[in-house]
Write an enzyme that holds these catalytic residues in place. Structure first.
Site, mmCIF file in Angstrom:
data_model
loop_
_atom_site.group_PDB
_atom_site.id
_atom_site.type_symbol
_atom_site.label_atom_id
_atom_site.label_comp_id
_atom_site.label_asym_id
_atom_site.label_seq_id
_atom_site.Cartn_x
_atom_site.Cartn_y
_atom_site.Cartn_z
ATOM 1 N N ARG A 87 -8.722 -0.441 4.796
ATOM 2 C CA ARG A 87 -7.900 0.538 4.061
ATOM 3 C C ARG A 87 -6.528 -0.057 3.743
ATOM 4 O O ARG A 87 -5.859 0.392 2.806
ATOM 5 C CB ARG A 87 -7.708 1.804 4.900
ATOM 6 C CG ARG A 87 -8.924 2.695 4.958
ATOM 7 C CD ARG A 87 -8.609 3.958 5.740
ATOM 8 N NE ARG A 87 -7.256 4.385 5.467
ATOM 9 C CZ ARG A 87 -6.372 4.750 6.388
ATOM 10 N NH1 ARG A 87 -6.701 4.769 7.657
ATOM 11 N NH2 ARG A 87 -5.151 5.103 6.047
ATOM 12 N N LYS A 117 0.844 -1.210 0.000
ATOM 13 C CA LYS A 117 0.000 0.000 0.000
ATOM 14 C C LYS A 117 0.880 1.261 0.000
ATOM 15 O O LYS A 117 0.645 2.188 -0.765
ATOM 16 C CB LYS A 117 -0.898 0.007 1.243
ATOM 17 C CG LYS A 117 -1.604 1.329 1.465
ATOM 18 C CD LYS A 117 -2.543 1.299 2.642
ATOM 19 C CE LYS A 117 -1.923 1.735 3.945
ATOM 20 N NZ LYS A 117 -1.635 3.174 4.054
ATOM 21 N N ASN A 118 1.908 1.261 0.856
ATOM 22 C CA ASN A 118 2.701 2.480 0.978
ATOM 23 C C ASN A 118 3.622 2.716 -0.211
ATOM 24 O O ASN A 118 4.227 3.779 -0.342
ATOM 25 C CB ASN A 118 3.502 2.458 2.290
ATOM 26 C CG ASN A 118 2.592 2.670 3.488
ATOM 27 O OD1 ASN A 118 1.402 2.948 3.337
ATOM 28 N ND2 ASN A 118 3.144 2.530 4.682
ATOM 29 N N ARG A 162 -0.058 14.922 12.560
ATOM 30 C CA ARG A 162 0.934 14.552 11.539
ATOM 31 C C ARG A 162 1.194 15.780 10.686
ATOM 32 O O ARG A 162 0.613 15.957 9.631
ATOM 33 C CB ARG A 162 0.419 13.382 10.712
ATOM 34 C CG ARG A 162 0.311 12.126 11.540
ATOM 35 C CD ARG A 162 -0.357 11.016 10.798
ATOM 36 N NE ARG A 162 0.522 10.280 9.919
ATOM 37 C CZ ARG A 162 0.147 9.167 9.296
ATOM 38 N NH1 ARG A 162 -1.057 8.695 9.451
ATOM 39 N NH2 ARG A 162 0.981 8.543 8.506
ATOM 40 N N CYS A 177 -5.357 13.339 12.552
ATOM 41 C CA CYS A 177 -5.309 11.907 12.281
ATOM 42 C C CYS A 177 -5.417 11.139 13.574
ATOM 43 O O CYS A 177 -5.040 11.612 14.629
ATOM 44 C CB CYS A 177 -3.996 11.591 11.580
ATOM 45 S SG CYS A 177 -3.868 9.874 11.179
ATOM 46 N N ASP A 203 4.387 0.747 12.035
ATOM 47 C CA ASP A 203 3.164 0.137 11.497
ATOM 48 C C ASP A 203 2.959 -1.298 11.966
ATOM 49 O O ASP A 203 1.949 -1.913 11.633
ATOM 50 C CB ASP A 203 3.180 0.187 9.953
ATOM 51 C CG ASP A 203 2.885 1.576 9.429
ATOM 52 O OD1 ASP A 203 2.520 2.448 10.234
ATOM 53 O OD2 ASP A 203 3.016 1.796 8.208
HETATM 54 C C1 UD1 Z 1 4.391 6.875 6.212
HETATM 55 C C2 UD1 Z 1 3.500 5.673 6.036
HETATM 56 C C3 UD1 Z 1 2.946 5.220 7.374
HETATM 57 C C4 UD1 Z 1 4.086 4.981 8.359
HETATM 58 C C5 UD1 Z 1 5.019 6.180 8.418
HETATM 59 C C6 UD1 Z 1 6.254 5.928 9.270
HETATM 60 C C7 UD1 Z 1 2.590 5.966 3.824
HETATM 61 C C8 UD1 Z 1 1.398 6.218 2.974
HETATM 62 N N1 UD1 Z 1 2.422 6.032 5.150
HETATM 63 O O1 UD1 Z 1 3.584 7.910 6.761
HETATM 64 O O2 UD1 Z 1 2.211 4.018 7.169
HETATM 65 O O3 UD1 Z 1 3.547 4.769 9.644
HETATM 66 O O4 UD1 Z 1 5.463 6.541 7.107
HETATM 67 O O5 UD1 Z 1 6.926 4.800 8.826
HETATM 68 O O6 UD1 Z 1 3.655 5.665 3.306
HETATM 69 N N2 UD1 Z 1 6.589 14.632 10.566
HETATM 70 C C9 UD1 Z 1 6.737 15.958 10.882
HETATM 71 N N3 UD1 Z 1 6.679 16.855 9.841
HETATM 72 C C10 UD1 Z 1 6.491 16.484 8.554
HETATM 73 C C11 UD1 Z 1 6.344 15.111 8.257
HETATM 74 C C12 UD1 Z 1 6.402 14.200 9.294
HETATM 75 O O7 UD1 Z 1 6.907 16.325 12.038
HETATM 76 O O8 UD1 Z 1 6.452 17.361 7.669
HETATM 77 C C13 UD1 Z 1 6.623 13.633 11.671
HETATM 78 C C14 UD1 Z 1 5.283 12.902 11.827
HETATM 79 O O9 UD1 Z 1 4.377 13.648 12.610
HETATM 80 C C15 UD1 Z 1 5.698 11.610 12.486
HETATM 81 C C16 UD1 Z 1 7.071 11.344 11.852
HETATM 82 O O10 UD1 Z 1 7.522 12.593 11.328
HETATM 83 O O11 UD1 Z 1 5.830 11.789 13.856
HETATM 84 C C17 UD1 Z 1 7.054 10.287 10.762
HETATM 85 O O12 UD1 Z 1 6.189 10.681 9.730
HETATM 86 P P1 UD1 Z 1 6.402 10.281 8.201
HETATM 87 O O13 UD1 Z 1 7.642 9.471 8.068
HETATM 88 O O14 UD1 Z 1 6.284 11.525 7.392
HETATM 89 O O15 UD1 Z 1 5.149 9.355 7.946
HETATM 90 P P2 UD1 Z 1 4.109 9.425 6.768
HETATM 91 O O16 UD1 Z 1 4.805 9.698 5.489
HETATM 92 O O17 UD1 Z 1 2.962 10.283 7.163
#
Ligand code: UD1
Length: 419
Positions: free
Chosen positions: A398, A22-23, A121, A116, A305
Protein backbone atom coordinates in the site's frame (compact mmCIF):
# COMPACT_ATOMS: atom_id res chain seq x y z
CA UNK A 1 -1.74 -13.12 -0.50
CA UNK A 2 1.91 -12.30 -1.13
CA UNK A 3 4.91 -13.39 0.89
CA UNK A 4 8.46 -12.08 1.01
CA UNK A 5 11.26 -14.57 1.59
CA UNK A 6 14.47 -12.92 2.77
CA UNK A 7 17.85 -14.52 3.23
CA UNK A 8 19.40 -12.01 5.63
CA UNK A 9 22.89 -10.77 6.22
CA UNK A 10 23.63 -8.98 2.93
CA UNK A 11 24.87 -5.38 3.14
CA UNK A 12 22.87 -3.02 0.93
CA UNK A 13 25.02 -1.14 -1.58
CA UNK A 14 24.19 1.12 -4.52
CA UNK A 15 21.88 3.94 -5.61
CA UNK A 16 18.13 4.31 -5.29
CA UNK A 17 15.61 7.05 -6.11
CA UNK A 18 12.68 8.01 -3.94
CA UNK A 19 9.17 7.95 -5.51
CA UNK A 20 6.43 10.54 -5.13
CA UNK A 21 4.85 10.84 -1.68
CA UNK A 22 1.81 8.66 -0.91
CA UNK A 23 0.58 11.06 1.76
CA UNK A 24 0.81 13.96 -0.68
CA UNK A 25 -0.77 12.30 -3.67
CA UNK A 26 -3.91 11.12 -1.85
CA UNK A 27 -5.18 14.56 -0.74
CA UNK A 28 -4.08 16.05 -4.08
CA UNK A 29 -6.14 13.47 -5.99
CA UNK A 30 -9.09 14.38 -3.76
CA UNK A 31 -8.43 18.08 -4.45
CA UNK A 32 -8.59 17.42 -8.20
CA UNK A 33 -12.35 17.01 -7.74
CA UNK A 34 -12.77 20.65 -6.81
CA UNK A 35 -11.65 22.50 -9.95
CA UNK A 36 -14.21 20.81 -12.25
CA UNK A 37 -11.41 20.93 -14.81
CA UNK A 38 -8.34 18.98 -15.83
CA UNK A 39 -5.49 18.25 -13.42
CA UNK A 40 -2.21 16.79 -14.64
CA UNK A 41 -0.22 15.27 -11.81
CA UNK A 42 3.34 13.99 -12.20
CA UNK A 43 5.52 11.76 -10.01
CA UNK A 44 2.60 9.54 -9.02
CA UNK A 45 3.86 6.53 -7.05
CA UNK A 46 2.70 3.11 -8.29
CA UNK A 47 0.83 2.11 -5.11
CA UNK A 48 -2.24 0.14 -4.15
CA UNK A 49 -3.67 3.12 -2.17
CA UNK A 50 -3.29 5.38 -5.22
CA UNK A 51 -5.20 2.88 -7.38
CA UNK A 52 -7.92 2.59 -4.73
CA UNK A 53 -8.44 6.36 -4.71
CA UNK A 54 -8.27 6.76 -8.49
CA UNK A 55 -10.90 3.97 -8.78
CA UNK A 56 -13.15 5.96 -6.45
CA UNK A 57 -12.68 9.06 -8.63
CA UNK A 58 -13.70 7.06 -11.72
CA UNK A 59 -16.55 5.47 -9.85
CA UNK A 60 -18.10 8.84 -8.99
CA UNK A 61 -17.76 10.10 -12.56
CA UNK A 62 -14.26 11.58 -13.14
CA UNK A 63 -12.18 10.59 -16.16
CA UNK A 64 -8.81 9.29 -15.07
CA UNK A 65 -5.93 8.48 -17.42
CA UNK A 66 -2.56 7.03 -16.47
CA UNK A 67 0.54 7.64 -18.52
CA UNK A 68 3.60 6.23 -16.74
CA UNK A 69 3.89 8.20 -13.51
CA UNK A 70 1.56 10.93 -14.73
CA UNK A 71 -2.16 10.95 -14.04
CA UNK A 72 -4.69 13.17 -15.80
CA UNK A 73 -7.95 13.69 -13.95
CA UNK A 74 -10.90 15.40 -15.52
CA UNK A 75 -13.59 16.29 -12.98
CA UNK A 76 -15.94 18.22 -15.31
CA UNK A 77 -19.70 17.86 -14.95
CA UNK A 78 -21.95 16.38 -12.30
CA UNK A 79 -20.41 13.71 -10.09
CA UNK A 80 -22.03 11.17 -7.80
CA UNK A 81 -21.79 12.55 -4.26
CA UNK A 82 -22.31 9.14 -2.62
CA UNK A 83 -18.82 7.74 -2.04
CA UNK A 84 -18.72 3.94 -2.38
CA UNK A 85 -18.32 2.17 0.96
CA UNK A 86 -15.65 -0.45 0.20
CA UNK A 87 -12.66 1.83 -0.46
CA UNK A 88 -13.43 3.96 2.60
CA UNK A 89 -13.40 0.83 4.75
CA UNK A 90 -10.20 -0.37 3.04
CA UNK A 91 -8.36 2.93 3.10
CA UNK A 92 -9.06 5.34 5.91
CA UNK A 93 -7.55 8.28 4.12
CA UNK A 94 -10.42 8.30 1.59
CA UNK A 95 -12.15 10.36 4.30
CA UNK A 96 -10.46 13.41 2.73
CA UNK A 97 -12.97 13.08 -0.11
CA UNK A 98 -15.46 14.54 2.37
CA UNK A 99 -13.89 18.02 2.34
CA UNK A 100 -13.31 17.94 -1.42
CA UNK A 101 -16.90 16.96 -2.28
CA UNK A 102 -18.27 19.59 0.09
CA UNK A 103 -16.00 22.17 -1.50
CA UNK A 104 -17.37 21.35 -4.95
CA UNK A 105 -20.99 20.20 -4.44
CA UNK A 106 -21.85 21.24 -0.84
CA UNK A 107 -22.95 17.68 -0.12
CA UNK A 108 -21.52 14.23 0.33
CA UNK A 109 -22.45 10.87 1.80
CA UNK A 110 -19.56 8.69 2.96
CA UNK A 111 -19.32 5.65 5.20
CA UNK A 112 -17.67 5.98 8.58
CA UNK A 113 -14.06 4.78 8.21
CA UNK A 114 -13.55 1.41 9.91
CA UNK A 115 -11.25 0.77 12.86
CA UNK A 116 -7.60 0.67 12.05
CA UNK A 117 -4.70 -1.58 12.80
CA UNK A 118 -2.76 1.28 14.40
CA UNK A 119 -5.37 2.10 17.00
CA UNK A 120 -8.57 4.09 17.01
CA UNK A 121 -8.37 6.97 14.55
CA UNK A 122 -11.32 9.23 15.29
CA UNK A 123 -12.43 11.97 12.90
CA UNK A 124 -13.96 14.31 15.47
CA UNK A 125 -11.60 17.16 14.47
CA UNK A 126 -12.54 16.79 10.78
CA UNK A 127 -16.25 16.97 11.66
CA UNK A 128 -15.81 19.87 14.10
CA UNK A 129 -13.98 21.89 11.42
CA UNK A 130 -16.58 21.22 8.74
CA UNK A 131 -19.43 22.05 11.14
CA UNK A 132 -17.77 25.39 11.85
CA UNK A 133 -17.83 26.12 8.13
CA UNK A 134 -21.63 25.70 8.22
CA UNK A 135 -21.99 22.04 7.22
CA UNK A 136 -24.92 20.04 8.63
CA UNK A 137 -23.69 16.61 9.57
CA UNK A 138 -25.83 13.61 10.43
CA UNK A 139 -24.47 10.21 11.30
CA UNK A 140 -26.60 7.08 11.02
CA UNK A 141 -26.11 3.39 10.20
CA UNK A 142 -22.36 3.91 9.76
CA UNK A 143 -22.83 6.70 7.19
CA UNK A 144 -22.00 10.36 7.48
CA UNK A 145 -24.20 12.70 5.48
CA UNK A 146 -22.98 16.26 5.07
CA UNK A 147 -24.71 19.14 3.36
CA UNK A 148 -25.08 22.90 3.39
CA UNK A 149 -26.36 25.71 1.15
CA UNK A 150 -23.02 27.43 1.33
CA UNK A 151 -19.76 27.19 3.22
CA UNK A 152 -18.82 30.22 5.31
CA UNK A 153 -15.21 30.98 6.28
CA UNK A 154 -14.46 30.85 10.03
CA UNK A 155 -11.59 30.69 12.47
CA UNK A 156 -11.02 27.05 13.46
CA UNK A 157 -8.73 25.94 16.26
CA UNK A 158 -7.59 22.31 16.19
CA UNK A 159 -6.96 20.76 19.62
CA UNK A 160 -4.31 18.60 17.94
CA UNK A 161 -2.46 19.32 14.65
CA UNK A 162 -4.17 16.47 12.78
CA UNK A 163 -2.91 16.02 9.23
CA UNK A 164 -6.20 14.68 7.86
CA UNK A 165 -8.37 17.28 9.64
CA UNK A 166 -6.16 20.14 8.37
CA UNK A 167 -6.46 18.77 4.82
CA UNK A 168 -10.22 18.20 4.98
CA UNK A 169 -10.82 21.74 6.24
CA UNK A 170 -8.53 23.22 3.55
CA UNK A 171 -10.35 21.23 0.84
CA UNK A 172 -13.76 22.50 1.93
CA UNK A 173 -12.69 26.06 2.79
CA UNK A 174 -11.23 26.88 -0.65
CA UNK A 175 -14.76 27.45 -1.91
CA UNK A 176 -16.24 29.01 1.23
CA UNK A 177 -17.45 32.60 1.39
CA UNK A 178 -14.81 34.75 3.13
CA UNK A 179 -11.69 33.78 5.03
CA UNK A 180 -11.01 30.58 6.98
CA UNK A 181 -8.15 30.51 9.45
CA UNK A 182 -6.93 27.15 10.78
CA UNK A 183 -5.03 27.54 14.05
CA UNK A 184 -2.73 24.76 15.33
CA UNK A 185 -2.74 23.31 11.82
CA UNK A 186 -0.55 20.33 10.95
CA UNK A 187 2.81 21.48 9.53
CA UNK A 188 3.73 18.37 7.50
CA UNK A 189 5.41 18.91 4.09
CA UNK A 190 2.43 17.16 2.48
CA UNK A 191 0.21 20.05 3.63
CA UNK A 192 2.50 22.48 1.78
CA UNK A 193 2.28 20.30 -1.34
CA UNK A 194 -1.52 20.34 -1.11
CA UNK A 195 -1.51 24.15 -0.77
CA UNK A 196 0.73 24.44 -3.83
CA UNK A 197 -1.47 22.20 -5.94
CA UNK A 198 -4.69 23.91 -4.86
CA UNK A 199 -3.27 27.37 -5.50
CA UNK A 200 -2.44 26.24 -9.03
CA UNK A 201 -6.14 25.33 -9.45
CA UNK A 202 -7.10 28.89 -8.48
CA UNK A 203 -7.41 28.57 -4.68
CA UNK A 204 -5.99 31.25 -2.42
CA UNK A 205 -4.19 29.64 0.53
CA UNK A 206 -1.22 30.89 2.54
CA UNK A 207 0.62 29.64 5.59
CA UNK A 208 0.91 25.88 4.98
CA UNK A 209 3.99 24.61 6.77
CA UNK A 210 3.23 26.91 9.73
CA UNK A 211 0.62 26.49 12.46
CA UNK A 212 -1.70 29.10 10.94
CA UNK A 213 -3.21 28.55 7.51
CA UNK A 214 -5.37 31.23 5.87
CA UNK A 215 -7.75 30.34 3.08
CA UNK A 216 -9.61 32.99 1.10
CA UNK A 217 -12.56 31.29 -0.57
CA UNK A 218 -13.08 31.55 -4.32
CA UNK A 219 -15.55 30.35 -6.95
CA UNK A 220 -13.21 30.36 -9.92
CA UNK A 221 -11.02 27.33 -10.50
CA UNK A 222 -8.90 26.29 -13.46
CA UNK A 223 -6.79 23.49 -14.98
CA UNK A 224 -3.59 22.69 -13.11
CA UNK A 225 -0.34 20.79 -13.50
CA UNK A 226 1.72 19.67 -10.52
CA UNK A 227 4.60 17.37 -9.51
CA UNK A 228 4.25 15.45 -6.24
CA UNK A 229 7.09 15.87 -3.67
CA UNK A 230 9.35 12.87 -2.89
CA UNK A 231 8.17 10.44 -0.23
CA UNK A 232 10.11 11.17 2.98
CA UNK A 233 8.87 7.99 4.66
CA UNK A 234 9.97 5.68 1.83
CA UNK A 235 13.29 7.57 1.70
CA UNK A 236 13.69 7.19 5.47
CA UNK A 237 12.94 3.47 5.24
CA UNK A 238 15.77 2.99 2.72
CA UNK A 239 18.17 4.99 4.93
CA UNK A 240 17.35 2.70 7.85
CA UNK A 241 17.74 -0.35 5.57
CA UNK A 242 21.30 0.74 4.74
CA UNK A 243 22.04 1.46 8.41
CA UNK A 244 20.70 -1.84 9.75
CA UNK A 245 22.68 -3.92 7.22
CA UNK A 246 25.90 -1.90 7.69
CA UNK A 247 25.72 -0.97 4.00
CA UNK A 248 26.26 2.21 1.98
CA UNK A 249 23.63 3.70 -0.30
CA UNK A 250 23.12 6.91 -2.22
CA UNK A 251 19.50 7.96 -2.02
CA UNK A 252 18.48 10.33 -4.82
CA UNK A 253 15.43 12.55 -5.42
CA UNK A 254 14.90 13.47 -1.77
CA UNK A 255 14.17 16.74 0.01
CA UNK A 256 16.83 16.68 2.70
CA UNK A 257 15.05 19.06 5.09
CA UNK A 258 12.15 16.60 5.38
CA UNK A 259 14.50 13.91 6.71
CA UNK A 260 16.30 15.96 9.40
CA UNK A 261 14.72 14.31 12.47
CA UNK A 262 15.64 10.84 11.18
CA UNK A 263 19.15 11.83 10.05
CA UNK A 264 19.91 13.22 13.50
CA UNK A 265 19.00 9.86 15.13
CA UNK A 266 20.89 7.88 12.49
CA UNK A 267 24.01 9.97 13.15
CA UNK A 268 23.57 9.34 16.89
CA UNK A 269 23.43 5.61 16.15
CA UNK A 270 26.86 5.79 14.48
CA UNK A 271 25.94 6.14 10.78
CA UNK A 272 27.91 8.56 8.64
CA UNK A 273 25.77 10.79 6.47
CA UNK A 274 26.78 13.02 3.56
CA UNK A 275 24.25 15.50 2.20
CA UNK A 276 24.09 16.65 -1.41
CA UNK A 277 21.56 18.95 -3.09
CA UNK A 278 18.79 16.39 -3.56
CA UNK A 279 20.56 13.27 -2.35
CA UNK A 280 21.89 11.64 0.80
CA UNK A 281 24.69 9.12 1.13
CA UNK A 282 24.55 6.94 4.22
CA UNK A 283 27.09 4.45 5.53
CA UNK A 284 26.07 2.13 8.36
CA UNK A 285 28.63 1.37 11.10
CA UNK A 286 29.96 -2.09 12.02
CA UNK A 287 27.71 -2.06 15.11
CA UNK A 288 24.96 0.49 15.69
CA UNK A 289 24.70 2.40 18.98
CA UNK A 290 21.52 2.43 21.04
CA UNK A 291 19.51 5.67 21.12
CA UNK A 292 18.57 7.15 24.52
CA UNK A 293 15.12 8.19 23.46
CA UNK A 294 13.13 8.56 20.26
CA UNK A 295 9.81 10.34 20.73
CA UNK A 296 7.41 10.42 17.78
CA UNK A 297 5.75 13.78 17.25
CA UNK A 298 3.90 15.78 14.61
CA UNK A 299 6.25 17.33 12.00
CA UNK A 300 8.99 18.55 12.42
CA UNK A 301 9.37 15.93 15.18
CA UNK A 302 10.39 12.33 14.55
CA UNK A 303 7.68 10.81 12.29
CA UNK A 304 5.43 8.11 13.69
CA UNK A 305 5.55 6.55 10.21
CA UNK A 306 9.25 5.71 10.78
CA UNK A 307 8.89 4.50 14.37
CA UNK A 308 8.52 0.81 13.50
CA UNK A 309 11.45 0.78 11.05
CA UNK A 310 13.61 2.58 13.61
CA UNK A 311 12.65 0.03 16.27
CA UNK A 312 14.03 -2.73 14.01
CA UNK A 313 17.33 -0.86 13.95
CA UNK A 314 17.48 -0.53 17.74
CA UNK A 315 16.93 -4.29 18.24
CA UNK A 316 20.53 -4.94 17.14
CA UNK A 317 22.12 -1.73 18.48
CA UNK A 318 24.64 -1.83 21.32
CA UNK A 319 22.82 -0.92 24.55
CA UNK A 320 19.26 -0.04 25.52
CA UNK A 321 17.03 2.28 23.48
CA UNK A 322 13.71 3.85 24.41
CA UNK A 323 10.96 4.73 21.96
CA UNK A 324 7.88 6.74 22.95
CA UNK A 325 4.98 6.70 20.49
CA UNK A 326 2.98 9.86 21.19
CA UNK A 327 0.95 10.10 17.98
CA UNK A 328 -0.99 6.82 17.74
CA UNK A 329 -2.08 4.34 20.38
CA UNK A 330 -1.37 0.70 19.69
CA UNK A 331 1.31 1.23 17.07
CA UNK A 332 3.60 -1.52 18.35
CA UNK A 333 2.19 -4.61 16.59
CA UNK A 334 5.53 -5.14 14.84
CA UNK A 335 7.17 -5.60 18.26
CA UNK A 336 5.37 -8.94 18.76
CA UNK A 337 6.82 -10.14 15.47
CA UNK A 338 10.33 -8.84 16.22
CA UNK A 339 10.29 -10.89 19.44
CA UNK A 340 10.03 -14.01 17.27
CA UNK A 341 13.41 -13.06 15.78
CA UNK A 342 15.06 -12.89 19.19
CA UNK A 343 14.63 -9.16 19.82
CA UNK A 344 14.36 -8.02 23.45
CA UNK A 345 11.52 -5.53 23.65
CA UNK A 346 9.25 -4.52 26.55
CA UNK A 347 6.19 -2.41 25.89
CA UNK A 348 4.59 -0.33 28.62
CA UNK A 349 1.73 1.72 27.22
CA UNK A 350 3.22 4.14 24.72
CA UNK A 351 6.82 3.36 25.73
CA UNK A 352 8.99 0.62 24.23
CA UNK A 353 12.27 -0.40 25.88
CA UNK A 354 14.58 -2.24 23.53
CA UNK A 355 17.69 -4.05 24.74
CA UNK A 356 19.90 -4.54 21.70
CA UNK A 357 20.97 -8.10 20.89
CA UNK A 358 24.01 -8.99 18.78
CA UNK A 359 21.99 -10.64 16.05
CA UNK A 360 18.40 -11.35 15.05
CA UNK A 361 17.52 -14.75 13.65
CA UNK A 362 15.19 -15.40 10.70
CA UNK A 363 11.59 -16.33 11.56
CA UNK A 364 8.10 -16.74 10.05
CA UNK A 365 6.33 -13.41 10.41
CA UNK A 366 3.15 -11.64 9.36
CA UNK A 367 2.85 -7.98 8.36
CA UNK A 368 0.07 -6.40 10.45
CA UNK A 369 0.21 -2.84 9.15
CA UNK A 370 1.98 -0.85 6.46
CA UNK A 371 5.00 0.64 8.26
CA UNK A 372 5.21 -2.21 10.76
CA UNK A 373 5.43 -4.58 7.77
CA UNK A 374 8.30 -2.57 6.29
CA UNK A 375 10.04 -2.76 9.69
CA UNK A 376 9.90 -6.56 9.54
CA UNK A 377 11.50 -6.51 6.09
CA UNK A 378 14.38 -4.40 7.47
CA UNK A 379 14.81 -6.78 10.41
CA UNK A 380 14.81 -9.72 7.97
CA UNK A 381 17.54 -8.07 5.87
CA UNK A 382 19.78 -7.83 8.92
CA UNK A 383 18.91 -11.21 10.48
CA UNK A 384 20.86 -14.41 10.24
CA UNK A 385 19.02 -17.00 8.11
CA UNK A 386 15.64 -17.00 6.37
CA UNK A 387 12.73 -14.71 7.28
CA UNK A 388 9.32 -15.09 5.64
CA UNK A 389 6.79 -12.27 5.86
CA UNK A 390 3.15 -12.93 4.95
CA UNK A 391 0.44 -10.46 4.00
CA UNK A 392 2.82 -8.08 2.27
CA UNK A 393 0.31 -7.19 -0.48
CA UNK A 394 -2.34 -6.03 2.01
CA UNK A 395 0.04 -3.83 3.93
CA UNK A 396 3.56 -3.11 2.65
CA UNK A 397 2.53 -2.67 -0.99
CA UNK A 398 0.00 0.00 0.00
CA UNK A 399 2.93 2.34 0.66
CA UNK A 400 6.05 0.96 -1.05
CA UNK A 401 6.21 0.58 -4.84
CA UNK A 402 8.24 -2.49 -5.93
CA UNK A 403 9.85 -2.71 -2.49
CA UNK A 404 11.29 -6.16 -3.15
CA UNK A 405 12.61 -5.18 -6.60
CA UNK A 406 14.33 -2.07 -5.25
CA UNK A 407 15.89 -3.92 -2.32
CA UNK A 408 17.10 -6.66 -4.68
CA UNK A 409 18.74 -3.99 -6.84
CA UNK A 410 20.67 -2.89 -3.73
CA UNK A 411 21.91 -6.43 -3.15
CA UNK A 412 19.28 -7.88 -0.82
CA UNK A 413 18.39 -11.54 -1.19
CA UNK A 414 14.60 -11.14 -1.26
CA UNK A 415 11.96 -13.00 -3.27
CA UNK A 416 8.26 -12.24 -3.56
CA UNK A 417 5.89 -15.18 -3.86
CA UNK A 418 2.20 -14.82 -4.75
CA UNK A 419 0.32 -17.52 -2.87
C1 UD1 B 1 -1.63 11.04 8.45
C2 UD1 B 1 -0.84 10.12 7.56
C3 UD1 B 1 -0.24 8.98 8.36
C4 UD1 B 1 0.57 9.53 9.53
C5 UD1 B 1 -0.24 10.53 10.33
C6 UD1 B 1 0.57 11.22 11.42
C7 UD1 B 1 -1.94 10.32 5.42
C8 UD1 B 1 -2.74 9.67 4.35
N1 UD1 B 1 -1.71 9.61 6.53
O1 UD1 B 1 -2.68 10.26 9.00
O2 UD1 B 1 0.59 8.21 7.50
O3 UD1 B 1 0.93 8.46 10.38
O4 UD1 B 1 -0.78 11.55 9.48
O5 UD1 B 1 1.70 11.81 10.87
O6 UD1 B 1 -1.48 11.43 5.24
N2 UD1 B 1 -7.01 12.41 15.74
C9 UD1 B 1 -8.11 12.63 16.53
N3 UD1 B 1 -9.21 13.18 15.93
C10 UD1 B 1 -9.25 13.50 14.61
C11 UD1 B 1 -8.11 13.27 13.82
C12 UD1 B 1 -6.99 12.72 14.42
O7 UD1 B 1 -8.10 12.35 17.72
O8 UD1 B 1 -10.30 14.00 14.14
C13 UD1 B 1 -5.80 11.80 16.35
C14 UD1 B 1 -5.49 10.42 15.76
O9 UD1 B 1 -6.24 9.41 16.38
C15 UD1 B 1 -4.01 10.29 16.02
C16 UD1 B 1 -3.51 11.74 15.86
O10 UD1 B 1 -4.66 12.57 16.01
O11 UD1 B 1 -3.78 9.85 17.31
C17 UD1 B 1 -2.82 12.01 14.54
O12 UD1 B 1 -3.71 11.76 13.48
P1 UD1 B 1 -3.66 12.54 12.08
O13 UD1 B 1 -2.58 13.56 12.12
O14 UD1 B 1 -5.05 12.99 11.78
O15 UD1 B 1 -3.25 11.38 11.09
P2 UD1 B 1 -3.92 10.98 9.73
O16 UD1 B 1 -4.29 12.19 8.97
O17 UD1 B 1 -4.95 9.93 9.97
Amino acid sequence: MSRYIINGGKKLEGEIESDGSKNSVLPILAASLINGNESIIHNIPELKDVHTLSNVLENIGCKVEYNGNTMVINSKGELNTNIPEKPVKEMRSSIILMGAMLGRFKKVMISYPGGCEIGPRPIDLHLMGLKKLGVNITESHGYITCQCDKLIGKEIHLDYPSVGATENIMLAAVSAEGVTIIQNAAREPEIIDLQEFMNKTGANIIGAGSSTIKILGTKKFCNAEHTIIPDRIVAGTFLIAAAITGGTILLKNVLIDHLKPLMSKLTESGCSIEKFENAIKIRGPKRLNAIDIVRTQPYPGFPTDLQAQFMSLTTIAKGTSIIVETVFENRYKHAEELLKMGAKIKIDGRTAIIRGVKELTGARLTAKDLRGGAALVLAGLAAEGITTIDNTDNHIERGYADFDVKLKKLGADITKVDL
